[in-house]
Scaffold this motif. Sequence first.
Motif, PDB file in Angstrom:
ATOM      1  N   LEU A 138      21.054 -36.707  89.103  1.00 40.36           N
ATOM      2  CA  LEU A 138      21.682 -36.511  90.406  1.00 40.36           C
ATOM      3  C   LEU A 138      22.689 -35.368  90.364  1.00 40.36           C
ATOM      4  O   LEU A 138      22.752 -34.551  91.277  1.00 40.36           O
ATOM      5  N   LEU A 139      23.469 -35.283  89.292  1.00 40.56           N
ATOM      6  CA  LEU A 139      24.501 -34.251  89.255  1.00 40.56           C
ATOM      7  C   LEU A 139      23.890 -32.861  89.164  1.00 40.56           C
ATOM      8  O   LEU A 139      24.398 -31.925  89.779  1.00 40.56           O
TER       9      LEU A 139
ATOM     10  N   TYR B 160      22.652 -31.974  92.434  1.00 39.97           N
ATOM     11  CA  TYR B 160      23.852 -31.814  93.271  1.00 39.97           C
ATOM     12  C   TYR B 160      24.416 -30.407  93.092  1.00 39.97           C
ATOM     13  O   TYR B 160      24.727 -29.704  94.067  1.00 39.97           O
TER      14      TYR B 160
ATOM     15  N   SER C 224      22.491 -28.028  94.879  1.00 39.10           N
ATOM     16  CA  SER C 224      22.547 -28.176  96.334  1.00 39.10           C
ATOM     17  C   SER C 224      23.768 -27.494  96.937  1.00 39.10           C
ATOM     18  O   SER C 224      23.792 -27.201  98.120  1.00 39.10           O
ATOM     19  N   ILE C 225      24.782 -27.230  96.114  1.00 40.68           N
ATOM     20  CA  ILE C 225      26.031 -26.708  96.684  1.00 40.68           C
ATOM     21  C   ILE C 225      25.846 -25.318  97.329  1.00 40.68           C
ATOM     22  O   ILE C 225      26.274 -25.126  98.463  1.00 40.68           O
TER      23      ILE C 225
ATOM     24  N   VAL D 245      28.584 -28.521  88.438  1.00 39.08           N
ATOM     25  CA  VAL D 245      29.085 -28.903  89.767  1.00 39.08           C
ATOM     26  C   VAL D 245      30.513 -28.413  89.961  1.00 39.08           C
ATOM     27  O   VAL D 245      30.830 -27.735  90.950  1.00 39.08           O
TER      28      VAL D 245
END
Lengths: 315, 672
Positions: free
Chosen positions: A145-146, A149, A152-153, A308
């Motif tokens: 997920l990270l 993520y 996705s930023i 992230v």
Amino acid sequence: MNWSAIVIALVQVVLFVFLAPLLVGVMRQVRARVSGRVGAGIWQPWRDVRKLLRKDPVRAQDSSWMLRAGPVALLVSSLLLCVLLPLVGTVPFSRIPSDLFVIVSVMLIGVVALALVGLDGGTAFGGMGSSRHMTVAALVEPTFLLSIYALSIPAGTSTLSLIVQTRLDTPEIIISPVSVLAIVALAIAIMAETNRLPVDNPGTHLELTMLHEAMVIESSGRDLAWLELGSWLKLAALLGLVANLVIPWGVVTDFSVLALLLGVITIGVKVLLLGVLLAVGEVFLAKIRLFQVPELLAGSFALAFLAVTASYLVA
Amino acid sequence: MTNLGAGLILQLVLAAVAMLTALTIAPSLRATVTGSLSALLALAGLTTGALAMTGATGGILIPLALPMDALILAPDRLGGLFMVVVSVVGLLVSIYGIGSATGPATSRTAWAALPIFLLGMQLVPAATDSVSFLLAWEIMTLGSTVLLLADHASRASVASAGIWYSAMSQLSFFLVLAGFAVLAAATGGTSFAAMATIEPGSWAANLAFLLLLLGFGGKAELVPLHVWVPRVLPEAPSHVSAAMSGAMVKIGVYGALLVCLRLLPEAPPWWGILIMLLGGASALYGILQASVSSDLKVLLAYSTTENMGLVFLSLGASVLLRSYDAVAAADAALIAALLLAVSHAVFKATLFLGAGAIIHATGERNLDRLGGLGSRMPWTALSFGIASLGAAAIPVTSGFVAEWMLLQSLIHGGRLNGEVVSVAASVAMPLAVAVVALTAGLALLTFVKAYGIAFLARPRSSAAALAHDVPLLMRFPLLLGALGVLALGLIPGPVAAVVAATVGPQTALAAVPVGLGGVALPGIGAVLDPVMLVVLSALVLIPILIAIIVSARTHPERINALPWGGGGSRARPRMQYTATSYAEPLVRVFDDVLKPSRDVQVTHVGESRYLVERVKIEQTVSDVIETRLYRPVLNLMQRYGIVARYAANGSIHRYLTYSFVAFLIVLIVVSL
């Protein structure tokens, strides 16, 4: 509902059902050649599936409907991955976008089905494989997920289609440190999730080393066919995702027959190339101890977390 | 009189009648009559709550001669939601209670306590002032304590659980009371409306927040105030643990929402971070303990700590994001917290009722001695399985939608219009995603273990081999709960819209229904339609089914004792993996956190050391927080008690001397 999305989804499913056994065949053949063996030929997985479908499934006396339904559930979850991931094209469905959390959850349906099949046989092997499989799956989750993520930023959305689209439009973000960190973390997570080296040895039948094989050891006939096909599909689909994140060119963005044809060919080539790379790499890898896997996954988690926070604070 | 007032009075009357019948009616009719009346009480609470959710106003006012504000019971929309949640669980539990009542659980006291417990839970969300809130809170605690002690004669562990429960619930009560007292002293009123006028940022607001958060967190089973959970929930009769875990802990959530939304709405960022820390720690600690537990009810109890941790994590994220004006993400996080609470109520009640059915059929709650129940108890297996999917947040269940929304709000929370909101948020959000992901992964393992070991493979004991499915009245609430888990997961759109409307008019726009029951978060731009996911799965399933049918015609299945059996011919049920062995890799990985103690005893054969006759392995994982935090305090108290025994040995002369010395000291002090 947009028709182009439906057509692309249909093409993706059909393509990957053909491509996944071929991918596994190619990978096995490459491994065999690099390690000095002749190998069974790249069509062997296809022949295996055909052979299994022509056999009577043998089931344990005390097993429940799980032994029948589990393989089907795994196959359905893998097929859903092929429908939802941006493989041939990035046109998402309007109401079930290829949202990363939905994708991961759909994948987990397969993980759970496989683990329950492993338990249902009622042998020590099945339980062992199932237990190890779930432990690895639980520890892979955060990295998975990270890392997505982090990707996705820059895109400002968690929809994988739009992430791939953003990377196609602004290719410079692909080689940014954040993106590289995230991709490496994602690749490690996928290796663990699809039971590849160095977490599990897909070529082995030595009981003490195995995860995947231990769970499917009591399955036979079409049950085994679905389990194998489902696992191959999952591997192919996830490799396709990585391929499109690293090299997004060739993906269908505006629907046309020519673009679709190009999309099919490029994703096929990309997945097979990545498979060959992976197979060559695996020849030089040894399987690590089960209790070293958490360390590997903790490392990949650290990479993803760095990606992230870096993308928040640097970009 | 308004409808709400009538509803509340009806609840009071029904509770009183139910209690009286339990005390007076013949034992043979007690379960049926009191159980039905309790179900009616739950229905009345359901109706009142639903009315309050639609925006009805009114209630009952009890004027007091004391110098404080009058007691007013008048639920607002949010209170109505929680009345509905506890009433739905109460309804399932009452019906189940009628079917399952055997042994001490049928006693007069036990049946009289059930309506009191239900009434207390229904009245807490209706209170609009701190005094009636605390009164209802104590009614709830009293009812649950009596219910917990139902089995005290048959098992010694119940008594110990009772002491832990009383002590911890009084600690919670004291903290909440102190928090309200601080607010009342600062504002001069005991009603919530008066308390909400407190100046934001003042030391009184901060102190009250801390006290109330800990108090409500204790009720909601947050670490480190969760120590009563693994003792109390397993020892209570199953329908009572279902009510406690499904409904009562939601009252703790309601209290936290009351603080964050109504009493102290203007929160500084550190409140949000504190709530997130508490929630995240509880989520991880709870699921880790649950994943290594072999006792089915302990596992479920710890999993409640995990779920409540997630609720508080999303509430904290909402508070943090709101303090930075990231409104869309804050609203989504708040709705996620409510959805998590609602869905947890349904699936955890179902799981505890399922555990009760297993105990009813086998007398066994140790997973290591179960197995193969799937074919013997198909209805229980079905409902427990669906509820497990909900607990593991697998689509298409209610748990999945709630976690999806939480993750969406977290990943969109770090940035606002492309700008970084704050350094704190951009570190907190990824960490929170990681915590949620690891929690979800471990929850998956936990519930695969719980379902797989209990219901699949072959029975590991004769009790499990002889099990039969439970009677109809127990099966019905189980199935109802399982249907609820699926329904909430299939049509999250309308559910989210209703839930969002209860927290405020602005929040109602944050989650809107789309398509066939799907949900959209317009401020974030995320859409999810579970029905479409089901349709899609059905479409890809069709070709597989055709292939199976064609293949099954020519190749029917063959049933064999064991197709391969690990290459051996003597595969016995006890060779299977047990729950303990299933969690063994995890225990090793999280060795430092769990601190397991292992005891291996090897008995050798007489002739040779190299031959082993028997190996006995015992592994216990104790609650680290209990042994490291509570034990030292308890030991200190005990030592103090031993010393105090010498001082108060019963001799009148000694006491007279104390009085005399005290009197002298007073005289000296006064004369100075």
